[in-house]
Design a protein around this motif. Sequence first.
Motif, short mmCIF file in Angstrom:
data_model
loop_
_atom_site.label_atom_id
_atom_site.label_comp_id
_atom_site.label_asym_id
_atom_site.label_seq_id
_atom_site.Cartn_x
_atom_site.Cartn_y
_atom_site.Cartn_z
N UNK A 1 -35.50 30.89 15.78
CA UNK A 1 -34.61 30.53 16.91
C UNK A 1 -33.93 29.18 16.71
N UNK A 2 -34.67 28.21 16.19
CA UNK A 2 -34.09 26.90 15.94
C UNK A 2 -33.01 26.98 14.86
N UNK A 3 -33.28 27.76 13.81
CA UNK A 3 -32.30 27.92 12.74
C UNK A 3 -31.03 28.60 13.26
N UNK A 4 -31.19 29.61 14.08
CA UNK A 4 -30.02 30.30 14.66
C UNK A 4 -29.23 29.36 15.57
N UNK A 5 -29.93 28.55 16.34
CA UNK A 5 -29.26 27.56 17.20
C UNK A 5 -28.44 26.60 16.35
N UNK A 6 -29.02 26.14 15.25
CA UNK A 6 -28.32 25.21 14.37
C UNK A 6 -27.08 25.86 13.75
N UNK B 1 -24.45 25.89 16.41
CA UNK B 1 -23.96 24.54 16.68
C UNK B 1 -23.03 24.04 15.58
N UNK B 2 -23.49 24.15 14.35
CA UNK B 2 -22.72 23.66 13.19
C UNK B 2 -22.87 24.68 12.06
N UNK B 3 -22.04 25.72 12.06
CA UNK B 3 -22.20 26.75 11.03
C UNK B 3 -21.81 26.27 9.63
N UNK B 4 -22.69 26.57 8.67
CA UNK B 4 -22.39 26.35 7.26
C UNK B 4 -22.94 27.54 6.48
N UNK B 5 -22.42 27.74 5.29
CA UNK B 5 -22.89 28.83 4.44
C UNK B 5 -24.34 28.61 4.01
N UNK C 1 -29.88 30.37 4.11
CA UNK C 1 -31.31 30.10 4.26
C UNK C 1 -31.91 30.86 5.44
N UNK C 2 -31.16 30.97 6.52
CA UNK C 2 -31.64 31.73 7.68
C UNK C 2 -31.75 33.20 7.33
N UNK C 3 -30.79 33.73 6.60
CA UNK C 3 -30.85 35.13 6.18
C UNK C 3 -32.08 35.38 5.31
N UNK C 4 -32.37 34.46 4.39
CA UNK C 4 -33.57 34.60 3.55
C UNK C 4 -34.82 34.62 4.42
N UNK C 5 -34.88 33.73 5.41
CA UNK C 5 -36.05 33.69 6.29
C UNK C 5 -36.17 34.96 7.15
N UNK C 6 -35.04 35.49 7.60
CA UNK C 6 -35.07 36.75 8.35
C UNK C 6 -35.59 37.87 7.46
N UNK C 7 -35.13 37.93 6.22
CA UNK C 7 -35.61 38.96 5.29
C UNK C 7 -37.10 38.81 5.01
#
Length: 174
Positions: free
Chosen positions: A128-133, A136-140, A145-151
Amino acid sequence: MTEVQNLKGKPGVKTRHKHDRWIQLIGGFKLLKGVLFILLGIGVLKLEHRDIVDVLTRWLTDWHFDPEGRFVNLLLDKAALIDAHRIKQIGIAIFCYAGLDFLEGTGLVLEKTWAEYLTLILTASFLPWELYEILRHPTWVKATLTLVNVLVVVYLVFYVQRNLRSRAEHRGEE
């Protein structure tokens, strides 16, 4: 030594445990992250008794950032608010996070069930914190990194469920 059945059902032959490559890979990734966070923590603690604004100004100049740019001024203003006590707190937090990564990674590499649960809970708790970030400030980089953690979380959910079913079936056969 107790007799166990191999995959073909023959008693007396010990079976070799099949290692899950993805769990091993996740464990190795966690260990690598732990090493990187230890290095980062050491670097942060080396800044404890230095003028952070001066150090940051030199780094930004070396990296050819515009010294009069809005980003540089914002960064320097924020850095000026950090004192030695806060640096020490940040360093300790980084070392604690590295310790968690070492704990998770070691447990996964050694194929410990508790490590699967720990990694699942910790990785999912930061999503949730990663998605919030990202919002707030989207970067690739953040998105990747969030996609890797979701996987990792999705894989661990299926892996843990499969192991639970397997253990339940094994208890039913006894």
